[in-house]
Design a protein around this motif. Structure first.
Motif, PDB file in Angstrom:
ATOM      1  N   SER A   1      29.122  82.080  -6.257  1.00 32.36           N
ATOM      2  CA  SER A   1      27.722  82.050  -6.682  1.00 32.36           C
ATOM      3  C   SER A   1      26.797  82.418  -5.519  1.00 32.36           C
ATOM      4  O   SER A   1      25.748  83.025  -5.720  1.00 32.36           O
ATOM      5  N   THR A   2      27.191  82.065  -4.314  1.00 32.46           N
ATOM      6  CA  THR A   2      26.406  82.439  -3.140  1.00 32.46           C
ATOM      7  C   THR A   2      26.370  83.956  -2.986  1.00 32.46           C
ATOM      8  O   THR A   2      25.328  84.544  -2.665  1.00 32.46           O
ATOM      9  N   PHE A   3      27.501  84.604  -3.246  1.00 28.42           N
ATOM     10  CA  PHE A   3      27.552  86.067  -3.163  1.00 28.42           C
ATOM     11  C   PHE A   3      26.550  86.712  -4.122  1.00 28.42           C
ATOM     12  O   PHE A   3      25.893  87.693  -3.767  1.00 28.42           O
ATOM     13  N   VAL A   4      26.435  86.175  -5.346  1.00 27.83           N
ATOM     14  CA  VAL A   4      25.522  86.755  -6.331  1.00 27.83           C
ATOM     15  C   VAL A   4      24.103  86.800  -5.776  1.00 27.83           C
ATOM     16  O   VAL A   4      23.342  87.732  -6.048  1.00 27.83           O
ATOM     17  N   GLY A   5      23.749  85.815  -4.962  1.00 29.73           N
ATOM     18  CA  GLY A   5      22.425  85.802  -4.352  1.00 29.73           C
ATOM     19  C   GLY A   5      22.179  86.980  -3.421  1.00 29.73           C
ATOM     20  O   GLY A   5      21.025  87.369  -3.198  1.00 29.73           O
ATOM     21  N   TYR A   6      23.237  87.573  -2.897  1.00 31.81           N
ATOM     22  CA  TYR A   6      23.105  88.727  -2.015  1.00 31.81           C
ATOM     23  C   TYR A   6      22.716  89.981  -2.783  1.00 31.81           C
ATOM     24  O   TYR A   6      22.393  91.001  -2.171  1.00 31.81           O
ATOM     25  N   LEU A   7      22.739  89.920  -4.108  1.00 33.27           N
ATOM     26  CA  LEU A   7      22.340  91.074  -4.910  1.00 33.27           C
ATOM     27  C   LEU A   7      20.823  91.195  -5.032  1.00 33.27           C
ATOM     28  O   LEU A   7      20.323  92.147  -5.629  1.00 33.27           O
ATOM     29  N   GLY A   8      20.102  90.230  -4.481  1.00 26.15           N
ATOM     30  CA  GLY A   8      18.652  90.335  -4.430  1.00 26.15           C
ATOM     31  C   GLY A   8      17.927  89.391  -5.366  1.00 26.15           C
ATOM     32  O   GLY A   8      18.529  88.726  -6.229  1.00 26.15           O
ATOM     33  N   LEU A   9      16.617  89.332  -5.215  1.00 30.62           N
ATOM     34  CA  LEU A   9      15.771  88.401  -5.952  1.00 30.62           C
ATOM     35  C   LEU A   9      15.925  88.504  -7.476  1.00 30.62           C
ATOM     36  O   LEU A   9      15.953  87.474  -8.157  1.00 30.62           O
ATOM     37  N   PRO A  10      16.029  89.705  -8.053  1.00 34.45           N
ATOM     38  CA  PRO A  10      16.160  89.787  -9.508  1.00 34.45           C
ATOM     39  C   PRO A  10      17.411  89.074 -10.044  1.00 34.45           C
ATOM     40  O   PRO A  10      17.476  88.737 -11.223  1.00 34.45           O
ATOM     41  N   PHE A  11      18.397  88.858  -9.183  1.00 31.63           N
ATOM     42  CA  PHE A  11      19.631  88.209  -9.616  1.00 31.63           C
ATOM     43  C   PHE A  11      19.697  86.741  -9.198  1.00 31.63           C
ATOM     44  O   PHE A  11      20.747  86.110  -9.312  1.00 31.63           O
ATOM     45  N   LYS A  12      18.554  86.212  -8.744  1.00 35.27           N
ATOM     46  CA  LYS A  12      18.504  84.802  -8.383  1.00 35.27           C
ATOM     47  C   LYS A  12      18.787  83.933  -9.603  1.00 35.27           C
ATOM     48  O   LYS A  12      19.472  82.908  -9.505  1.00 35.27           O
TER      49      LYS A  12
ATOM     50  N   LEU B   1      32.417  89.615 -11.338  1.00 34.89           N
ATOM     51  CA  LEU B   1      32.595  89.987  -9.933  1.00 34.89           C
ATOM     52  C   LEU B   1      33.785  90.924  -9.760  1.00 34.89           C
ATOM     53  O   LEU B   1      33.728  91.888  -8.995  1.00 34.89           O
ATOM     54  N   THR B   2      34.859  90.648 -10.500  1.00 36.91           N
ATOM     55  CA  THR B   2      36.059  91.473 -10.403  1.00 36.91           C
ATOM     56  C   THR B   2      35.779  92.911 -10.822  1.00 36.91           C
ATOM     57  O   THR B   2      36.149  93.869 -10.119  1.00 36.91           O
ATOM     58  N   VAL B   3      35.115  93.087 -11.961  1.00 35.04           N
ATOM     59  CA  VAL B   3      34.824  94.430 -12.455  1.00 35.04           C
ATOM     60  C   VAL B   3      33.854  95.140 -11.518  1.00 35.04           C
ATOM     61  O   VAL B   3      33.994  96.340 -11.244  1.00 35.04           O
ATOM     62  N   MET B   4      32.889  94.413 -11.000  1.00 35.68           N
ATOM     63  CA  MET B   4      31.948  95.006 -10.044  1.00 35.68           C
ATOM     64  C   MET B   4      32.689  95.568  -8.838  1.00 35.68           C
ATOM     65  O   MET B   4      32.462  96.714  -8.420  1.00 35.68           O
ATOM     66  N   PHE B   5      33.599  94.773  -8.279  1.00 33.78           N
ATOM     67  CA  PHE B   5      34.350  95.225  -7.102  1.00 33.78           C
ATOM     68  C   PHE B   5      35.279  96.384  -7.458  1.00 33.78           C
ATOM     69  O   PHE B   5      35.412  97.339  -6.689  1.00 33.78           O
ATOM     70  N   GLU B   6      35.919  96.324  -8.618  1.00 33.59           N
ATOM     71  CA  GLU B   6      36.781  97.421  -9.064  1.00 33.59           C
ATOM     72  C   GLU B   6      35.994  98.722  -9.138  1.00 33.59           C
ATOM     73  O   GLU B   6      36.454  99.782  -8.688  1.00 33.59           O
ATOM     74  N   GLN B   7      34.811  98.646  -9.723  1.00 36.52           N
ATOM     75  CA  GLN B   7      33.979  99.834  -9.874  1.00 36.52           C
ATOM     76  C   GLN B   7      33.519 100.374  -8.526  1.00 36.52           C
ATOM     77  O   GLN B   7      33.504 101.586  -8.296  1.00 36.52           O
ATOM     78  N   MET B   8      33.156  99.479  -7.626  1.00 35.70           N
ATOM     79  CA  MET B   8      32.721  99.916  -6.299  1.00 35.70           C
ATOM     80  C   MET B   8      33.865 100.573  -5.536  1.00 35.70           C
ATOM     81  O   MET B   8      33.658 101.512  -4.764  1.00 35.70           O
TER      82      MET B   8
ATOM     83  N   ILE C   1      30.498  86.004   3.720  1.00 36.96           N
ATOM     84  CA  ILE C   1      30.710  85.390   2.417  1.00 36.96           C
ATOM     85  C   ILE C   1      31.786  86.116   1.611  1.00 36.96           C
ATOM     86  O   ILE C   1      32.550  85.498   0.868  1.00 36.96           O
ATOM     87  N   LEU C   2      31.875  87.441   1.744  1.00 39.90           N
ATOM     88  CA  LEU C   2      32.897  88.184   1.006  1.00 39.90           C
ATOM     89  C   LEU C   2      34.294  87.807   1.496  1.00 39.90           C
ATOM     90  O   LEU C   2      35.232  87.659   0.694  1.00 39.90           O
ATOM     91  N   THR C   3      34.425  87.630   2.789  1.00 39.99           N
ATOM     92  CA  THR C   3      35.707  87.206   3.360  1.00 39.99           C
ATOM     93  C   THR C   3      36.082  85.818   2.843  1.00 39.99           C
ATOM     94  O   THR C   3      37.236  85.577   2.467  1.00 39.99           O
ATOM     95  N   ARG C   4      35.116  84.922   2.808  1.00 38.89           N
ATOM     96  CA  ARG C   4      35.379  83.574   2.294  1.00 38.89           C
ATOM     97  C   ARG C   4      35.781  83.622   0.819  1.00 38.89           C
ATOM     98  O   ARG C   4      36.697  82.908   0.389  1.00 38.89           O
TER      99      ARG C   4
END
Length: 208
Positions: free
Chosen positions: A43-54, A110-117, A8-11
């Motif tokens: 939005s599919t990627f956000v689901g990979y962050l786990g149930l609390p982020f559903k 998402l952009t800031v999250m990736f920048e921080q990581m 999903i990240l590649t997509r």
């Protein structure tokens, strides 16, 4: 035959680059359906962050669908915004113009999250997600929502677990995140420019 694993990240990275290429030109233009398609992947990627982020995933997808619902098949972002402004619809709570702004904030998150990581390192992504929320949505949410978001952060997967879920590795994940960051900056700047160049634009950008 084993089913090919979805990356999903590649997509996401590939799709946002295609969108950026549409606006990074002498005559920039972006069809609504292109952005909608890309953000549905996001939005599919956000689901990979786990149930609390559903809930966050469902909220993101809801705003993407709201944006799509108000658009005509051949609409660009520009024609959509101009039509709603001319019809005095842009400031309505469920206008597609306001949905576009909310979708843009999700892209920023998402952009800031990736920048921080990419810059902080370590196995925890709590700081990255916290900072991304602060930079994108916190100012527009009430105390209860902000408290709920920060309370859910300890349930996030580790960087290693997220990488495994995404079927990426120590080389591919940073590469795709960097690609997304670079392309999304172009897209976000373009969306902001559409609003800044219109009389009601700044007012719309400041609405929840």
């Amino acid at each position: 035959m084993e089913r090919k694993r979805e990356k999903i990240l590649t997509r996401m990275a590939d799709c946002i680059k295609e969108v950026a290429d549409c606006v990074n030109s002498p005559n920039p233009s972006l069809e609504v359906h292109r952005l909608v398609h890309c953000c549905r992947i996001g939005s599919t990627f956000v689901g990979y962050l786990g149930l609390p982020f559903k809930f966050a995933q469902m909220e993101f997808l809801s705003k993407v669908n709201d944006l799509n619902k108000g658009a005509r098949p051949d609409d660009t972002l520009e024609t959509l915004i101009d039509r709603e402004i001319q019809q005095n619809l842009a400031k309505k709570h469920y206008s597609s113009s306001r949905s576009l702004i909310r979708v843009k904030r999700s892209i920023v998150m998402l952009t800031v999250m990736f920048e921080q990581m990419l810059t902080k390192g370590g196995n925890s992504i709590v700081g990255a997600v916290s900072k991304s929320y602060e930079k994108s949505f916190a100012a527009y949410h009430g105390w209860a929502t902000r408290t709920a978001v920060f309370a859910s952060l300890p349930a996030l997967p580790t960087r290693a677990k997220l990488m495994k879920k995404l079927h990426e590795n120590e080389v591919s994940m940073p590469t795709k995140m960097k690609s997304f960051v670079d392309s999304s900056a172009v897209v976000v700047n373009y969306i902001d420019s559409l609003f800044h160049s219109r009389e009601l634009g700044q007012q719309l950008l400041e609405l929840i």
